[in-house]
Design an enzyme around this catalytic site. Structure first.
Site, mmCIF file in Angstrom:
data_model
loop_
_atom_site.group_PDB
_atom_site.id
_atom_site.type_symbol
_atom_site.label_atom_id
_atom_site.label_comp_id
_atom_site.label_asym_id
_atom_site.label_seq_id
_atom_site.Cartn_x
_atom_site.Cartn_y
_atom_site.Cartn_z
ATOM 1 N N HIS A 25 0.897 -1.269 0.247
ATOM 2 C CA HIS A 25 -0.016 -0.093 0.067
ATOM 3 C C HIS A 25 0.883 1.308 0.065
ATOM 4 C CE1 HIS A 25 1.076 0.084 4.625
ATOM 5 N NE2 HIS A 25 0.972 -1.394 4.277
ATOM 6 N N HIS B 284 -2.705 3.213 5.267
ATOM 7 C CA HIS B 284 -3.008 2.570 3.841
ATOM 8 C C HIS B 284 -3.755 3.793 3.138
ATOM 9 C CE1 HIS B 284 -2.906 -1.821 4.517
ATOM 10 N NE2 HIS B 284 -2.554 -1.220 5.575
ATOM 11 N N GLU C 142 4.079 -6.155 0.647
ATOM 12 C CA GLU C 142 4.275 -7.163 1.798
ATOM 13 C C GLU C 142 3.794 -8.535 1.195
ATOM 14 O OE1 GLU C 142 1.462 -6.224 5.101
ATOM 15 O OE2 GLU C 142 1.190 -4.295 3.973
#
Ligand code: MN
Ligand code: MN
Length: 298
Positions: free
Chosen positions: A153, A161, A186
């Site tokens: 993000h 986010h 991630e």
């Protein structure tokens, strides 16, 4: 964007992550783990960007310890420790998977390799969908599956986010990386028997402010102000309230705030086939020649 503060937060987060990686946590409670990791962040002069997540086995993300949480780490557990440091709201978001059972080591390595391959290809203008393809290919080559509905993000001040997603699989469309933004990447890995998706669990122990609109409940409004003053819009845990609020009362007031939609509660995320999940994460800022990985180990 203040690059300097992103870098400062990143240095602290990476130091703490390496301590986490090197430690034997078997027999420790998740309460002690979360508190200890948060203290390591604070004693280096940063704030916690969110409660330390200690998500075990098929729980992929979003579990943090309850006050006095009795769950302890077993030698067969796979634990994702996801931590965030922030300086003036500029966030470093990073994660490591620790495991002490050799049979799960491959999953951990797949997540690390996917992250490292992703970081090698980053520069301004690279498409997020191409990063997703690299992550997916790396994980599948090792005989595992990426989690398709979890992603990296964009980050912004006091915002974890910030609207853009970096997928863990190849996907159509998406955006190109900008040099004026920080991002987290991630990869999440599960086994071939896994569905490659997460679902919401029943437990919700991470919260964040949604709105500062008053609720007409005087005590709940006091808690609302307390949350804003202490955590801004960043996530928090009940553990972080009980030094100033009686635990039972804090729980009741949080329920009020959640029901009035002033506070959002985040459910834990569980692999749909209850397969184990490994994760690795870095925060980075792209540039024309490559990338500054703010959470790179020194
Ligand atoms: Mn994270
Ligand atoms: Mn993240």
């Amino acid at each position: 964007m203040t690059v300097e503060e992103y870098i400062q937060a990143g240095k602290i987060a990476s130091e703490v992550r390496e301590i986490v990686r090197g430690k034997n946590w078997i027999g420790k409670s998740v309460y002690d783990i979360c508190e200890e990791v948060e203290n390591e962040i604070k004693k280096r002069g940063a704030g916690c960007a969110f409660p330390v997540n200690a998500s075990i086995n098929e729980v992929a993300a979003h579990y943090t310890a309850e006050p006095n949480d009795p769950i302890t780490i077993k030698d067969t557990d796979l634990i994702k420790i996801d931590l965030g440091a922030q300086i003036n709201g500029y966030i470093a978001d990073t994660a490591v998977t620790v495991c002490y059972d050799a049979q799960f080591e491959g999953m951990v390595q797949a997540a690390e390799e996917a992250l490292s391959n992703a970081m090698s290809m980053v520069k301004t203008g690279v498409k997020a969908s191409d990063i997703g393809r690299t992550i997916e290919t790396t994980i599948k080559r090792r005989g595992f599956k990426p989690i398709a509905n979890l992603s990296g993000h964009s980050l912004d001040q006091y915002t974890i986010h910030a609207g853009k997603s970096i997928p863990n699989i190849w996907s159509i469309g998406g955006f190109s990386l900008s040099g004026n933004s920080a991002y987290a990447c991630e990869p999440f890995v599960t086994t071939e028997q896994g569905g490659g998706f997460v679902r919401n669990g029943k437990i919700k122990n991470i919260f964040a402010l949604n709105s500062r609109k008053k609720t007409k409940n005087e005590e709940a409004d006091r808690l609302l102000d307390f949350i804003w003053d202490n955590f801004n819009m960043l996530p928090f845990a009940l553990r972080w309230l009980v030094k100033d609020w009686e635990e039972k009362r804090a729980r009741e007031l949080l329920d009020v705030l959640v029901s009035k939609k002033a506070v959002q509660a985040y459910p834990i995320l569980i692999e749909v086939n209850e397969q184990r999940v490994a994760q690795a994460e870095h925060t980075f800022i792209p540039n024309e020649n490559g990338v500054t990985v703010t959470t790179q180990a020194q």
